[in-house]
Design a protein around this motif. Structure first.
Motif, PDB file in Angstrom:
ATOM      1  N   LEU A   2       0.834  -1.206   0.000  1.00  0.00           N
ATOM      2  CA  LEU A   2       0.000   0.000   0.000  1.00  0.00           C
ATOM      3  C   LEU A   2       0.864   1.249   0.000  1.00  0.00           C
ATOM      4  O   LEU A   2       0.586   2.215  -0.722  1.00  0.00           O
ATOM      5  CB  LEU A   2      -0.923  -0.008   1.215  1.00  0.00           C
ATOM      6  CG  LEU A   2      -1.807   1.235   1.398  1.00  0.00           C
ATOM      7  CD1 LEU A   2      -2.709   1.433   0.192  1.00  0.00           C
ATOM      8  CD2 LEU A   2      -2.610   1.130   2.680  1.00  0.00           C
ATOM      9  N   SER A   4       3.869   1.608  -1.144  1.00  0.00           N
ATOM     10  CA  SER A   4       4.497   1.758  -2.460  1.00  0.00           C
ATOM     11  C   SER A   4       3.527   2.358  -3.468  1.00  0.00           C
ATOM     12  O   SER A   4       3.903   3.240  -4.262  1.00  0.00           O
ATOM     13  CB  SER A   4       4.998   0.399  -2.946  1.00  0.00           C
ATOM     14  OG  SER A   4       5.543   0.497  -4.235  1.00  0.00           O
ATOM     15  N   ILE A   5       2.267   1.909  -3.432  1.00  0.00           N
ATOM     16  CA  ILE A   5       1.258   2.444  -4.354  1.00  0.00           C
ATOM     17  C   ILE A   5       1.006   3.915  -4.083  1.00  0.00           C
ATOM     18  O   ILE A   5       0.934   4.740  -5.006  1.00  0.00           O
ATOM     19  CB  ILE A   5      -0.047   1.634  -4.238  1.00  0.00           C
ATOM     20  CG1 ILE A   5       0.155   0.216  -4.758  1.00  0.00           C
ATOM     21  CG2 ILE A   5      -1.174   2.325  -5.011  1.00  0.00           C
ATOM     22  CD1 ILE A   5      -1.046  -0.687  -4.575  1.00  0.00           C
ATOM     23  N   THR A   8       3.844   6.059  -5.438  1.00  0.00           N
ATOM     24  CA  THR A   8       3.811   6.224  -6.889  1.00  0.00           C
ATOM     25  C   THR A   8       2.672   7.149  -7.323  1.00  0.00           C
ATOM     26  O   THR A   8       2.817   7.896  -8.298  1.00  0.00           O
ATOM     27  CB  THR A   8       3.670   4.856  -7.579  1.00  0.00           C
ATOM     28  OG1 THR A   8       2.541   4.149  -7.021  1.00  0.00           O
ATOM     29  CG2 THR A   8       4.916   4.015  -7.395  1.00  0.00           C
ATOM     30  N   VAL A   9       1.558   7.106  -6.598  1.00  0.00           N
ATOM     31  CA  VAL A   9       0.461   8.036  -6.897  1.00  0.00           C
ATOM     32  C   VAL A   9       0.909   9.470  -6.652  1.00  0.00           C
ATOM     33  O   VAL A   9       0.646  10.370  -7.467  1.00  0.00           O
ATOM     34  CB  VAL A   9      -0.785   7.705  -6.049  1.00  0.00           C
ATOM     35  CG1 VAL A   9      -1.815   8.826  -6.146  1.00  0.00           C
ATOM     36  CG2 VAL A   9      -1.412   6.395  -6.503  1.00  0.00           C
ATOM     37  N   GLY A 246      -3.888   8.888  -9.303  1.00  0.00           N
ATOM     38  CA  GLY A 246      -4.316   7.540  -8.931  1.00  0.00           C
ATOM     39  C   GLY A 246      -4.816   6.753 -10.124  1.00  0.00           C
ATOM     40  O   GLY A 246      -4.542   5.545 -10.254  1.00  0.00           O
ATOM     41  N   ILE A 249      -1.704   5.637 -12.194  1.00  0.00           N
ATOM     42  CA  ILE A 249      -0.990   4.515 -11.582  1.00  0.00           C
ATOM     43  C   ILE A 249      -1.856   3.260 -11.586  1.00  0.00           C
ATOM     44  O   ILE A 249      -1.361   2.143 -11.773  1.00  0.00           O
ATOM     45  CB  ILE A 249      -0.564   4.877 -10.141  1.00  0.00           C
ATOM     46  CG1 ILE A 249       0.430   6.046 -10.176  1.00  0.00           C
ATOM     47  CG2 ILE A 249       0.049   3.678  -9.449  1.00  0.00           C
ATOM     48  CD1 ILE A 249       1.664   5.801 -11.019  1.00  0.00           C
ATOM     49  N   GLY A 250      -3.161   3.443 -11.428  1.00  0.00           N
ATOM     50  CA  GLY A 250      -4.063   2.296 -11.439  1.00  0.00           C
ATOM     51  C   GLY A 250      -4.019   1.540 -12.755  1.00  0.00           C
ATOM     52  O   GLY A 250      -3.980   0.299 -12.772  1.00  0.00           O
ATOM     53  N   HIS A 253      -0.769  -0.462 -12.926  1.00  0.00           N
ATOM     54  CA  HIS A 253      -0.825  -1.681 -12.116  1.00  0.00           C
ATOM     55  C   HIS A 253      -1.721  -2.720 -12.780  1.00  0.00           C
ATOM     56  O   HIS A 253      -1.434  -3.926 -12.722  1.00  0.00           O
ATOM     57  CB  HIS A 253      -1.336  -1.354 -10.710  1.00  0.00           C
ATOM     58  CG  HIS A 253      -0.281  -0.842  -9.789  1.00  0.00           C
ATOM     59  ND1 HIS A 253       0.560  -1.672  -9.088  1.00  0.00           N
ATOM     60  CD2 HIS A 253       0.094   0.418  -9.468  1.00  0.00           C
ATOM     61  CE1 HIS A 253       1.406  -0.955  -8.364  1.00  0.00           C
ATOM     62  NE2 HIS A 253       1.134   0.324  -8.584  1.00  0.00           N
TER      63      HIS A 253
END
Length: 304
Positions: A2, A4-5, A8-9, A246, A249-250, A253
Motif C-alpha cells: 500500500l 508503495s502504491i 507512486t500516486v 491515482g 498509476i491504477g 498496475h
C-alpha cells in the motif's frame, strides 16, 4: 504494498499539481494559456540537458523554470501586447514546444540522466504506511505542497491576490481604479510558465530521469482540465491532481497484473477520466459560471 502504491500516486500527481497551480493563477488573471504542454516539454528537455551538462540537478531545475517563464513571456507578448487570439496562440506554443524539444533533445535520447535525491528524515521516514510517503519524498514534492499553500494564501488573503482576481473578473473596472491590468497579467502568465517548466523538470529529473521525446504525454492538457475541475480553487486542484494520479498509476498496475483489457484502452483511462469529469462539471452551468473568471480568454486593450 500500500505504501508503495501511495508513493507512486504522489509521484504521478506532483507534476500535474505544479502545472495546474501555475495555470490557475494565469486564468485567475483572465488569461487562458493552452500552451502548458509545450512549456512542460521544454522544461523537461531543458532541465535534463542542463543537469546532465552541468552535473547539478538544481541547475537543471532552475534552467527549466527560466525556460518555462521565457515561453510564457513570449505568449504574453503575443496575446497581451499584440492582442493575438489566446486560444490559437496557446495551441501554437504547444506545437512549437513539442517540435523544438524534439530537435534539441535528439542527442540526449538514451543517455542516463541525473536524479533528484529524496529527503530521508530519520525515524519519521520509518513509520509504517505514511513514513516514506510523507517524510521520504523528493524536494519538489514538498515544494508542490508549499506552492499550494502559497497560491491559496496569495489569492484569498492578500491585497495583490485581490487585485489579480479583480483583473480576471472585470479588467475595465480594475483599470479605472488605477490597476495596471496588462502588467498583472504578464506576471501571472509568467508564473504559470515557470510552474509548467518546473513540472516538466520533475518528469525528467524525478519521475523518469531520462529524456524521451513527447514524455509529457498529454499531462499539460490534464493540468488544464484540472483547473476547471477545481473550479479555480487551489485546494481542489490538489484533490484533482491526486485523483488523476491515482487513475494513471491504477492503469499501470492493471497492465502489470495482466488484466484482460487491451493495453491501449488502459493507457487511455487518465484521458477518458478527464473527459468524463469535464462533461459532469459542464452540466452544472450555474457552478461553472459562478466560479469562472468573467474575463477569461477575452482581450483587454487599455485606453490611452
Amino acid at each position: 504494498m500500500l505504501e508503495s502504491i501511495l508513493i507512486t500516486v504522489a509521484t504521478a500527481a506532483t507534476p500535474l499539481l505544479i502545472a495546474a497551480l501555475g495555470e490557475l493563477v494565469a486564468e485567475r488573471s483572465g488569461v487562458l494559456n493552452l500552451g502548458v504542454e509545450g512549456m512542460m516539454i521544454m522544461g523537461a528537455i531543458t532541465g535534463f540537458a542542463a543537469a546532465l551538462l552541468s552535473g547539478s540537478v538544481w541547475l537543471g531545475v532552475g534552467a527549466a523554470i527560466l525556460v518555462g517563464a521565457a515561453f510564457a513571456l513570449l505568449f504574453a507578448f503575443l496575446t497581451l501586447s499584440l492582442v493575438t487570439n489566446q486560444v490559437a496562440t496557446g495551441l501554437a506554443l504547444t506545437l512549437f514546444g513539442l517540435g523544438l524539444s524534439g530537435m534539441l533533445g535528439e542527442s540526449f535520447v538514451g543517455r542516463p540522466g541525473l536524479k533528484l535525491d529524496v529527503i530521508d528524515i530519520p525515524v519519521l521516514s520509518d513509520l509504517p504506511i505514511v513514513g516514506r510517503l510523507l517524510f521520504g519524498q523528493d524536494p519538489l514534492f514538498y515544494i508542490s505542497l508549499l506552492l499550494t499553500l502559497a497560491v491559496a494564501y496569495f489569492l484569498f488573503a492578500t491585497r495583490a491576490g485581490l487585485m489579480l482576481r479583480a483583473v480576471g473578473d472585470n479588467p475595465v473596472s480594475a483599470h479605472a481604479q488605477g490597476i495596471n491590468v496588462v502588467a498583472i497579467r504578464y506576471l501571472a502568465v509568467m508564473f504559470g510558465g515557470a510552474c509548467a517548466g518546473l513540472a516538466g523538470a520533475y518528469l525528467s529529473l524525478v519521475y523518469t530521469p531520462q529524456w524521451v521525446e513527447n514524455m509529457t504525454a498529454g499531462r499539460g492538457w490534464i493540468a488544464l482540465a484540472l483547473v476547471v475541475f477545481a473550479s479555480w480553487r487551489p485546494w481542489r486542484v490538489v484533490a484533482g491532481a491526486y485523483l488523476f494520479g491515482g487513475v494513471t498509476i491504477g492503469q499501470l498496475h492493471a497492465q502489470a497484473q495482466g488484466v484482460d483489457i487491451p493495453s491501449q484502452l488502459l493507457s487511455s483511462l487518465p484521458y477518458l477520466a478527464t473527459i468524463a469529469v469535464l462533461v459532469i462539471i459542464s452540466r452544472n452551468r450555474r457552478l461553472t459560471m459562478m466560479n469562472t473568471p468573467a474575463s477569461l480568454g477575452r482581450p483587454f486593450v487599455p485606453e490611452r
